[in-house]
Design an enzyme around this catalytic site. Structure first.
Site, PDB file in Angstrom:
ATOM      1  N   SER A 139       0.858  -1.186   0.000  1.00 51.98           N
ATOM      2  CA  SER A 139       0.000   0.000   0.000  1.00 51.98           C
ATOM      3  C   SER A 139       0.888   1.228   0.000  1.00 51.98           C
ATOM      4  CB  SER A 139      -0.882  -0.016   1.260  1.00 51.98           C
ATOM      5  OG  SER A 139      -1.463   1.244   1.497  1.00 51.98           O
ATOM      6  N   TYR A 169      -1.982   0.517  10.777  1.00 45.87           N
ATOM      7  CA  TYR A 169      -2.015  -0.058   9.427  1.00 45.87           C
ATOM      8  C   TYR A 169      -0.690   0.192   8.715  1.00 45.87           C
ATOM      9  CZ  TYR A 169      -3.526  -0.884   4.605  1.00 45.87           C
ATOM     10  OH  TYR A 169      -3.631  -1.342   3.310  1.00 45.87           O
TER      11      TYR A 169
END
Length: 229
Positions: free
Chosen positions: A131, A144
């Site tokens: 990501s 995250y």
């Protein structure tokens, strides 16, 4: 005909990737977190093989998979599954940290360890769907992003370790992509969600397939993608 092991094939990027691979005639082993989910995947992708293990419980993956049939040769292992829960460091619980690190980092590390003999046998490839948060972070994204920064470190270390075995290791870093997870993120952020503003999962899949299909004289170690202008 290649054999691919995919996590997260139930939706978003993983589902789009599984569809493209099936359409071109490749074989798939799909990881499901439960028997019910495995049945749904077999109905969605007839002819594929499923195995069941929960990435959220990485300490149990080896034991759970030990009673299931795993491939002896594997052309690729593609880590797509992921979870996200936003929150400030002074608000996030230990359970939230453990869940995100388990599914996004520790689970993939353990699954890779288990499947490395099969990957080595085929001089295969590991692809980590990371990501943009694996390269930078923002307020409320600490947990995250930590899991995704760790995933990059895992890929970099694995690449150096497995080069002698002929195993290629790649990471792809998509920016915000129009998936159910993105809709969930917008809900957590309290913002309206317009999928047309973000990367189409099919575009990310095209990047993954480019990595997989590249001739053996080279490898794409990292690919970064951002929404178009």
């Amino acid at each position: 005909m290649a054999l691919h092991f995919i996590t997260g094939a139930g939706s978003g990027i993983g589902e789009a990737l599984a569809s493209r691979l099936v359409d071109r005639g490749d074989d798939l082993v799909l990881l499901a977190r439960s028997e019910d989910r495995a049945r749904e995947l077999r109905e969605r992708f007839p002819g594929t093989t499923t195995v069941v293990a929960d990435l959220a419980e990485p300490e149990r993956i080896a034991e759970t998979l030990s009673g299931q049939e795993l491939p002896e040769r594997l052309d690729s292992l593609i880590h797509v599954a992921g979870v996200v829960e936003l929150g400030r460091v002074d608000e996030l619980s230990v359970a939230s940290w453990a869940w995100q690190l388990g599914v996004n980092l520790i689970g993939p590390a353990e699954l890779t360890r288990i499947l490395l003999p099969a990957l080595r046998s085929a001089s295969g490839q590991v692809v980590f769907v990371n990501s943009g948060a694996g390269l930078r972070t923002s307020p409320e994204w600490s947990a995250y992003a930590a899991s995704k920064h760790g995933l990059k470190a895992l890929a970099d270390g694995l690449r150096a370790e497995e080069a002698a075995h002929g195993v290629r290791v790649s990471s792809i870093f998509p920016g915000r992509t129009a998936t159910p997870m993105q809709a969930q993120v917008h809900e957590q952020e309290g913002r309206p969600y317009d999928p047309s503003a973000f990367i189409d999962p099919e575009s990310v899949v095209t990047g993954i397939l480019t990595m997989l299909d590249l001739p053996r004289d080279a490898q794409v170690t990292e690919l970064m993608m951002r929404p178009g202008i």
